[in-house]
Design a protein around this motif. Structure first.
Motif, PDB file in Angstrom:
ATOM      1  N   GLU A   1     -48.504 -20.800-102.791  1.00  0.00           N
ATOM      2  CA  GLU A   1     -49.807 -20.283-103.231  1.00  0.00           C
ATOM      3  C   GLU A   1     -50.612 -19.778-102.037  1.00  0.00           C
ATOM      4  O   GLU A   1     -51.252 -18.725-102.102  1.00  0.00           O
ATOM      5  N   TRP A   2     -50.591 -20.542-100.953  1.00  0.00           N
ATOM      6  CA  TRP A   2     -51.340 -20.155 -99.754  1.00  0.00           C
ATOM      7  C   TRP A   2     -50.779 -18.854 -99.169  1.00  0.00           C
ATOM      8  O   TRP A   2     -51.537 -17.953 -98.815  1.00  0.00           O
ATOM      9  N   ASP A   3     -49.468 -18.766 -99.094  1.00  0.00           N
ATOM     10  CA  ASP A   3     -48.837 -17.552 -98.563  1.00  0.00           C
ATOM     11  C   ASP A   3     -49.206 -16.331 -99.409  1.00  0.00           C
ATOM     12  O   ASP A   3     -49.474 -15.259 -98.873  1.00  0.00           O
ATOM     13  N   ALA A   4     -49.242 -16.497-100.730  1.00  0.00           N
ATOM     14  CA  ALA A   4     -49.616 -15.397-101.615  1.00  0.00           C
ATOM     15  C   ALA A   4     -51.085 -15.018-101.416  1.00  0.00           C
ATOM     16  O   ALA A   4     -51.438 -13.833-101.396  1.00  0.00           O
ATOM     17  N   PHE A   5     -51.939 -16.006-101.238  1.00  0.00           N
ATOM     18  CA  PHE A   5     -53.365 -15.754-100.987  1.00  0.00           C
ATOM     19  C   PHE A   5     -53.559 -14.990 -99.683  1.00  0.00           C
ATOM     20  O   PHE A   5     -54.276 -13.981 -99.644  1.00  0.00           O
ATOM     21  N   VAL A   6     -52.917 -15.454 -98.625  1.00  0.00           N
ATOM     22  CA  VAL A   6     -53.040 -14.791 -97.323  1.00  0.00           C
ATOM     23  C   VAL A   6     -52.495 -13.364 -97.384  1.00  0.00           C
ATOM     24  O   VAL A   6     -53.109 -12.424 -96.875  1.00  0.00           O
ATOM     25  N   ALA A   7     -51.352 -13.178 -98.032  1.00  0.00           N
ATOM     26  CA  ALA A   7     -50.782 -11.836 -98.166  1.00  0.00           C
ATOM     27  C   ALA A   7     -51.735 -10.916 -98.930  1.00  0.00           C
ATOM     28  O   ALA A   7     -51.919  -9.749 -98.555  1.00  0.00           O
ATOM     29  N   GLY A   8     -52.375 -11.430 -99.972  1.00  0.00           N
ATOM     30  CA  GLY A   8     -53.342 -10.642-100.724  1.00  0.00           C
ATOM     31  C   GLY A   8     -54.546 -10.265 -99.885  1.00  0.00           C
ATOM     32  O   GLY A   8     -55.048  -9.140 -99.961  1.00  0.00           O
ATOM     33  N   ALA A   9     -55.008 -11.198 -99.070  1.00  0.00           N
ATOM     34  CA  ALA A   9     -56.142 -10.903 -98.188  1.00  0.00           C
ATOM     35  C   ALA A   9     -55.777  -9.841 -97.174  1.00  0.00           C
ATOM     36  O   ALA A   9     -56.546  -8.902 -96.928  1.00  0.00           O
ATOM     37  N   VAL A  10     -54.600  -9.943 -96.595  1.00  0.00           N
ATOM     38  CA  VAL A  10     -54.137  -8.956 -95.613  1.00  0.00           C
ATOM     39  C   VAL A  10     -53.978  -7.578 -96.263  1.00  0.00           C
ATOM     40  O   VAL A  10     -54.324  -6.554 -95.662  1.00  0.00           O
TER      41      VAL A  10
ATOM     42  N   PHE B   1     -54.420 -28.317 -93.098  1.00  0.00           N
ATOM     43  CA  PHE B   1     -52.988 -28.297 -93.395  1.00  0.00           C
ATOM     44  C   PHE B   1     -52.506 -29.740 -93.401  1.00  0.00           C
ATOM     45  O   PHE B   1     -52.504 -30.407 -92.364  1.00  0.00           O
ATOM     46  N   VAL B   2     -52.140 -30.217 -94.592  1.00  0.00           N
ATOM     47  CA  VAL B   2     -51.766 -31.616 -94.779  1.00  0.00           C
ATOM     48  C   VAL B   2     -50.375 -31.651 -95.403  1.00  0.00           C
ATOM     49  O   VAL B   2     -50.206 -31.412 -96.605  1.00  0.00           O
ATOM     50  N   GLY B   3     -49.380 -31.904 -94.579  1.00  0.00           N
ATOM     51  CA  GLY B   3     -48.007 -31.910 -95.073  1.00  0.00           C
ATOM     52  C   GLY B   3     -47.643 -30.562 -95.649  1.00  0.00           C
ATOM     53  O   GLY B   3     -47.798 -29.536 -95.008  1.00  0.00           O
ATOM     54  N   GLU B   4     -47.205 -30.550 -96.902  1.00  0.00           N
ATOM     55  CA  GLU B   4     -46.817 -29.318 -97.581  1.00  0.00           C
ATOM     56  C   GLU B   4     -47.981 -28.654 -98.303  1.00  0.00           C
ATOM     57  O   GLU B   4     -47.787 -27.683 -99.026  1.00  0.00           O
ATOM     58  N   ASN B   5     -49.182 -29.172 -98.123  1.00  0.00           N
ATOM     59  CA  ASN B   5     -50.349 -28.680 -98.854  1.00  0.00           C
ATOM     60  C   ASN B   5     -51.382 -28.085 -97.914  1.00  0.00           C
ATOM     61  O   ASN B   5     -51.482 -28.481 -96.752  1.00  0.00           O
ATOM     62  N   ILE B   6     -52.157 -27.166 -98.451  1.00  0.00           N
ATOM     63  CA  ILE B   6     -53.273 -26.594 -97.727  1.00  0.00           C
ATOM     64  C   ILE B   6     -54.510 -26.868 -98.565  1.00  0.00           C
ATOM     65  O   ILE B   6     -54.535 -26.587 -99.770  1.00  0.00           O
ATOM     66  N   LEU B   7     -55.528 -27.449 -97.935  1.00  0.00           N
ATOM     67  CA  LEU B   7     -56.767 -27.767 -98.622  1.00  0.00           C
ATOM     68  C   LEU B   7     -57.847 -26.805 -98.130  1.00  0.00           C
ATOM     69  O   LEU B   7     -57.845 -26.416 -96.963  1.00  0.00           O
ATOM     70  N   MET B   8     -58.759 -26.435 -99.025  1.00  0.00           N
ATOM     71  CA  MET B   8     -59.861 -25.543 -98.673  1.00  0.00           C
ATOM     72  C   MET B   8     -61.138 -26.089 -99.279  1.00  0.00           C
ATOM     73  O   MET B   8     -61.131 -26.616-100.394  1.00  0.00           O
ATOM     74  N   ARG B   9     -62.228 -25.960 -98.511  1.00  0.00           N
ATOM     75  CA  ARG B   9     -63.522 -26.420 -99.025  1.00  0.00           C
ATOM     76  C   ARG B   9     -64.646 -25.607 -98.399  1.00  0.00           C
ATOM     77  O   ARG B   9     -64.451 -24.891 -97.412  1.00  0.00           O
ATOM     78  N   ASN B  10     -65.830 -25.776 -98.961  1.00  0.00           N
ATOM     79  CA  ASN B  10     -67.050 -25.239 -98.383  1.00  0.00           C
ATOM     80  C   ASN B  10     -67.450 -26.220 -97.291  1.00  0.00           C
ATOM     81  O   ASN B  10     -67.734 -27.376 -97.572  1.00  0.00           O
ATOM     82  N   GLY B  11     -67.470 -25.767 -96.056  1.00  0.00           N
ATOM     83  CA  GLY B  11     -67.759 -26.662 -94.939  1.00  0.00           C
ATOM     84  C   GLY B  11     -69.215 -27.012 -94.763  1.00  0.00           C
ATOM     85  O   GLY B  11     -69.572 -27.780 -93.878  1.00  0.00           O
ATOM     86  N   GLY B  12     -70.103 -26.478 -95.604  1.00  0.00           N
ATOM     87  CA  GLY B  12     -71.522 -26.760 -95.475  1.00  0.00           C
ATOM     88  C   GLY B  12     -71.880 -28.170 -95.895  1.00  0.00           C
ATOM     89  O   GLY B  12     -72.873 -28.718 -95.454  1.00  0.00           O
ATOM     90  N   THR B  13     -71.054 -28.779 -96.758  1.00  0.00           N
ATOM     91  CA  THR B  13     -71.302 -30.146 -97.209  1.00  0.00           C
ATOM     92  C   THR B  13     -69.983 -30.904 -97.269  1.00  0.00           C
ATOM     93  O   THR B  13     -68.959 -30.356 -97.663  1.00  0.00           O
ATOM     94  N   ASP B  14     -70.010 -32.141 -96.854  1.00  0.00           N
ATOM     95  CA  ASP B  14     -68.797 -32.961 -96.837  1.00  0.00           C
ATOM     96  C   ASP B  14     -68.294 -33.298 -98.236  1.00  0.00           C
ATOM     97  O   ASP B  14     -67.134 -33.633 -98.407  1.00  0.00           O
ATOM     98  N   ASP B  15     -69.161 -33.225 -99.235  1.00  0.00           N
ATOM     99  CA  ASP B  15     -68.746 -33.603-100.586  1.00  0.00           C
ATOM    100  C   ASP B  15     -68.497 -32.391-101.488  1.00  0.00           C
ATOM    101  O   ASP B  15     -68.519 -32.499-102.701  1.00  0.00           O
ATOM    102  N   SER B  16     -68.229 -31.237-100.891  1.00  0.00           N
ATOM    103  CA  SER B  16     -67.952 -30.047-101.696  1.00  0.00           C
ATOM    104  C   SER B  16     -66.588 -30.164-102.377  1.00  0.00           C
ATOM    105  O   SER B  16     -65.745 -30.967-101.988  1.00  0.00           O
ATOM    106  N   THR B  17     -66.386 -29.362-103.386  1.00  0.00           N
ATOM    107  CA  THR B  17     -65.120 -29.344-104.101  1.00  0.00           C
ATOM    108  C   THR B  17     -63.998 -28.933-103.159  1.00  0.00           C
ATOM    109  O   THR B  17     -64.154 -28.012-102.366  1.00  0.00           O
ATOM    110  N   VAL B  18     -62.877 -29.617-103.238  1.00  0.00           N
ATOM    111  CA  VAL B  18     -61.720 -29.309-102.407  1.00  0.00           C
ATOM    112  C   VAL B  18     -60.650 -28.675-103.289  1.00  0.00           C
ATOM    113  O   VAL B  18     -60.287 -29.222-104.328  1.00  0.00           O
ATOM    114  N   LEU B  19     -60.176 -27.511-102.868  1.00  0.00           N
ATOM    115  CA  LEU B  19     -59.086 -26.834-103.558  1.00  0.00           C
ATOM    116  C   LEU B  19     -57.783 -27.174-102.861  1.00  0.00           C
ATOM    117  O   LEU B  19     -57.738 -27.243-101.634  1.00  0.00           O
TER     118      LEU B  19
END
Length: 74
Positions: free
Chosen positions: A59-68, A35-53
């Motif tokens: 968008e995050w709230d909609a994603f979490v609501a969909g998961a729930v 959680f960085v300011g107004e943004n939420i970043l997501m990545r594959n934690g298996g590698t430090d150089d993975s793609t960051v979304l």
């Protein structure tokens, strides 16, 4: 006020504190979020150089609501 979503390359990824779910501790490629300011970043934690979304708060709230709600269940 409209929030303009930055690109992942605009963040200093080396200084970000990534959070991993407690149930992901034994997984080789866990999902990590930050959680960085107004943004939420997501990545594959298996590698430090993975793609960051980058997600806005809305968008995050909609994603979490969909998961729930089970939108992503198979």
């Amino acid at each position: 006020m409209v929030h303009i979503k930055p690109k992942a390359t605009e963040f200093d990824l080396s200084s970000i504190v990534w959070i991993r779910g407690t149930s992901d501790q034994q997984i080789d490629d866990p999902v990590e979020v930050a959680f960085v300011g107004e943004n939420i970043l997501m990545r594959n934690g298996g590698t430090d150089d993975s793609t960051v979304l980058v997600f806005t708060r809305a968008e995050w709230d909609a994603f979490v609501a969909g998961a729930v709600d089970g939108e992503f269940d198979q």
